[in-house]
Design an enzyme around this catalytic site. Structure first.
Site, PDB file in Angstrom:
ATOM      1  N   CYS A 160      23.417  97.770  34.827  1.00 28.88           N
ATOM      2  CA  CYS A 160      23.748  97.275  33.484  1.00 28.88           C
ATOM      3  C   CYS A 160      22.791  97.808  32.413  1.00 28.88           C
ATOM      4  CB  CYS A 160      23.759  95.754  33.459  1.00 28.88           C
ATOM      5  SG  CYS A 160      24.792  95.048  34.742  1.00 28.88           S
TER       6      CYS A 160
ATOM      7  N   HIS B 212      23.128  93.488  26.359  1.00 27.43           N
ATOM      8  CA  HIS B 212      24.092  93.620  27.450  1.00 27.43           C
ATOM      9  C   HIS B 212      24.842  92.297  27.603  1.00 27.43           C
ATOM     10  CE1 HIS B 212      25.948  93.934  31.252  1.00 27.43           C
ATOM     11  NE2 HIS B 212      25.058  93.212  31.895  1.00 27.43           N
TER      12      HIS B 212
ATOM     13  N   ASN C   5      31.575  90.754  31.939  1.00 28.80           N
ATOM     14  CA  ASN C   5      30.427  91.660  32.072  1.00 28.80           C
ATOM     15  C   ASN C   5      30.938  93.024  32.554  1.00 28.80           C
ATOM     16  OD1 ASN C   5      28.207  93.094  33.010  1.00 28.80           O
ATOM     17  ND2 ASN C   5      27.263  91.371  34.057  1.00 28.80           N
TER      18      ASN C   5
HETATM   19  N1  ACO Z   1      33.508  77.627  40.083  1.00 30.23           N
HETATM   20  C1  ACO Z   1      33.083  76.426  40.501  1.00 30.23           C
HETATM   21  N2  ACO Z   1      31.927  76.260  41.168  1.00 30.23           N
HETATM   22  C2  ACO Z   1      31.190  77.362  41.420  1.00 30.23           C
HETATM   23  C3  ACO Z   1      31.586  78.642  41.022  1.00 30.23           C
HETATM   24  C4  ACO Z   1      32.817  78.763  40.335  1.00 30.23           C
HETATM   25  N3  ACO Z   1      33.282  79.946  39.887  1.00 30.23           N
HETATM   26  N4  ACO Z   1      30.637  79.517  41.413  1.00 30.23           N
HETATM   27  C5  ACO Z   1      29.690  78.821  42.033  1.00 30.23           C
HETATM   28  N5  ACO Z   1      30.032  77.518  42.046  1.00 30.23           N
HETATM   29  C6  ACO Z   1      29.297  76.393  42.637  1.00 30.23           C
HETATM   30  C7  ACO Z   1      28.369  76.811  43.750  1.00 30.23           C
HETATM   31  O1  ACO Z   1      29.062  76.951  44.959  1.00 30.23           O
HETATM   32  C8  ACO Z   1      27.401  75.654  43.774  1.00 30.23           C
HETATM   33  O2  ACO Z   1      27.971  74.600  44.490  1.00 30.23           O
HETATM   34  P1  ACO Z   1      27.076  73.673  45.460  1.00 30.23           P
HETATM   35  O3  ACO Z   1      26.065  73.043  44.547  1.00 30.23           O
HETATM   36  O4  ACO Z   1      28.077  72.743  46.019  1.00 30.23           O
HETATM   37  O5  ACO Z   1      26.478  74.621  46.433  1.00 30.23           O
HETATM   38  C9  ACO Z   1      27.310  75.250  42.307  1.00 30.23           C
HETATM   39  O6  ACO Z   1      28.464  75.806  41.660  1.00 30.23           O
HETATM   40  C10 ACO Z   1      26.068  75.743  41.635  1.00 30.23           C
HETATM   41  O7  ACO Z   1      25.913  77.130  41.956  1.00 30.23           O
HETATM   42  P2  ACO Z   1      24.864  78.015  41.253  1.00 30.23           P
HETATM   43  O8  ACO Z   1      24.995  79.414  41.740  1.00 30.23           O
HETATM   44  O9  ACO Z   1      23.533  77.361  41.377  1.00 30.23           O
HETATM   45  O10 ACO Z   1      25.400  77.913  39.760  1.00 30.23           O
HETATM   46  P3  ACO Z   1      24.694  78.315  38.440  1.00 30.23           P
HETATM   47  O11 ACO Z   1      24.598  77.167  37.526  1.00 30.23           O
HETATM   48  O12 ACO Z   1      23.446  79.091  38.705  1.00 30.23           O
HETATM   49  O13 ACO Z   1      25.771  79.306  37.805  1.00 30.23           O
HETATM   50  C11 ACO Z   1      26.048  81.680  37.579  1.00 30.23           C
HETATM   51  C12 ACO Z   1      26.170  80.473  38.501  1.00 30.23           C
HETATM   52  C13 ACO Z   1      27.048  81.499  36.436  1.00 30.23           C
HETATM   53  C14 ACO Z   1      26.410  82.939  38.354  1.00 30.23           C
HETATM   54  C15 ACO Z   1      24.606  81.713  37.037  1.00 30.23           C
HETATM   55  O14 ACO Z   1      23.667  81.692  38.098  1.00 30.23           O
HETATM   56  C16 ACO Z   1      24.346  82.908  36.190  1.00 30.23           C
HETATM   57  O15 ACO Z   1      24.800  82.978  35.074  1.00 30.23           O
HETATM   58  N6  ACO Z   1      23.551  83.843  36.719  1.00 30.23           N
HETATM   59  C17 ACO Z   1      23.320  85.102  36.092  1.00 30.23           C
HETATM   60  C18 ACO Z   1      24.129  86.077  36.795  1.00 30.23           C
HETATM   61  C19 ACO Z   1      24.775  87.088  35.903  1.00 30.23           C
HETATM   62  O16 ACO Z   1      25.092  86.911  34.759  1.00 30.23           O
HETATM   63  N7  ACO Z   1      25.000  88.189  36.527  1.00 30.23           N
HETATM   64  C20 ACO Z   1      25.668  89.228  35.889  1.00 30.23           C
HETATM   65  C21 ACO Z   1      25.468  90.447  36.636  1.00 30.23           C
HETATM   66  S1  ACO Z   1      23.896  91.012  36.506  1.00 30.23           S
HETATM   67  C22 ACO Z   1      23.681  91.563  35.043  1.00 30.23           C
HETATM   68  O17 ACO Z   1      24.569  91.972  34.377  1.00 30.23           O
HETATM   69  C23 ACO Z   1      22.320  91.535  34.615  1.00 30.23           C
END
Ligand code: ACO
Length: 319
Positions: free
Chosen positions: A111, A246, A276
């Site tokens: 990215c 980004h 993204n």
């Molecule tokens: N819908 C519903 N529930 C979900 C989903 C979904 N799509 N995805 C995950 N969950 C659940 C998980 O299973 C977990 O359940 P559990 O507690 O029963 O185990 C719960 O939600 C919490 O999961 P987390 O992964 O801790 O959720 P978080 O609040 O961290 O959100 C997310 C996840 C949105 C991916 C977040 O971590 C994030 O924004 N991370 C940054 C990643 C990113 O933007 N990457 C982009 C690519 S890299 C880049 O471009 C730099």
């Protein structure tokens, strides 16, 4: 010596996919996705490839700049999801636009790829090696996403953006960094390692991500890097007219704005509509704001990319 944007273009697949549509086959819902990421919809390839999207965006940027493709001296394509390994996409673009005199190669810094490519072009041009450059970010991430993994497939979209640069004298500064020690936070092993001499390993060929780790990394390094860049130039956040980050997800952008103590209205976003798109997100965003007439001469903008590797970069540009 530096470089100035003289033209821009972007290319997006025709097929729009809403959160509700995704929730037809993953256990999630529109509210969860919107709240955690800000994403409402994304565009997904129905046969468009990194090559076709890159060529389309390149042609639009050339048209916008009003130049002849024969005069382009350097083409760099930033991508991490090309369907083909050889020839590189930049050479395919060279052929498609008829840029006979250009040197063309691809670059993968995920990215952060577009900014790494911009920095590379600036170095070549400032060093007097080339006079101009066509830089493209193009991705079809839908090919490398595990569509049964609800924590990653909701995030990504496909598309391409291109900017054409020429030599200039305005202010342009980059900070560019990598941290390979944290590479496991976001990985994708696309090919197996089988050969005539080796059985090979079975590798998970889709994007695998530690979402929380990526979130922490992005919010910390981007704000720290921007502050360092401004400090080195004797400037503050208040001196900046616009931040173009980004488009990973809205929560990351909001968190960075908060850490910088910057007015959130200075942060342009389109992640809501495109998801993204990795290395394509910055040029697609810049193309959009240029077309809306929001980029005017004399403005000071900060651009920042961050992603797998881990890699990150920030750039201060005076228009
Ligand atoms: N819908 C519903 N529930 C979900 C989903 C979904 N799509 N995805 C995950 N969950 C659940 C998980 O299973 C977990 O359940 P559990 O507690 O029963 O185990 C719960 O939600 C919490 O999961 P987390 O992964 O801790 O959720 P978080 O609040 O961290 O959100 C997310 C996840 C949105 C991916 C977040 O971590 C994030 O924004 N991370 C940054 C990643 C990113 O933007 N990457 C982009 C690519 S890299 C880049 O471009 C730099």
């Amino acid at each position: 010596m530096s470089i100035r944007i003289m033209g821009s273009g972007s290319a997006i697949p025709k097929r729009k996919v809403t959160n509700d549509e995704l929730c037809g086959f993953i256990d999630s819902n529109d509210n969860w996705i919107k709240e955690r990421t800000g994403i409402i919809s994304r565009y997904i390839s129905m046969g468009e490839t990194v090559r076709t999207l890159a060529c389309k965006a390149a042609k639009k940027a050339i048209k916008d700049a009003g130049i002849n493709a024969c005069d382009i001296e350097l083409i760099i394509v930033a991508t991490c999801s090309a369907e083909q390994a050889l020839p590189c996409i930049a050479c395919e673009v060279q052929k498609s636009i008829g840029a006979e005199g250009a040197v063309a190669f691809d670059l993968n810094a995920a990215c952060a790829g577009f900014l790494f490519a911009m920095n590379t072009a600036d170095t070549y041009i400032s060093g007097g090696i080339y006079k101009n450059a066509l830089i493209i970010g193009a991705e079809v991430l839908s090919n490398i996403v595990d569509w049964s993994d609800r924590s990653t497939c909701i995030l990504f979209g496909d598309g391409a953006g291109a900017l054409y640069f020429e030599k200039d004298n305005s202010k342009l500064r980059f900070i560019q960094k990598s941290n390979g020690f944290k590479g496991e936070a976001l990985s994708c092993y696309q090919r197996d390692s089988k050969s005539a001499f080796y059985e090979g390993d079975i590798l998970y060929k889709y994007v695998k991500m530690d979402g929380r780790e990526v979130f922490r990394f992005a919010t910390r390094v981007v704000s720290d890097t921007i502050l360092r860049l401004l400090d080195e130039e004797g400037m503050t956040v208040d001196d900046i007219d616009m931040f173009l980050l980004h488009q990973a997800n809205l929560r990351i952008i909001e968190c960075i704005a908060k850490r910088l103590k910057a007015d959130i209205s200075k942060f342009e976003t389109n992640v809501e509509r495109f998801g993204n798109t990795s290395s394509a997100s910055i040029p697609i965003l810049i193309d959009e704001v240029r077309r809306k007439g929001k980029l005017t001469e004399g403005m000071k903008i900060v651009i920042s990319g961050f992603g797998a590797g881990l890699t990150y970069s920030a750039c201060l540009m005076e228009l």
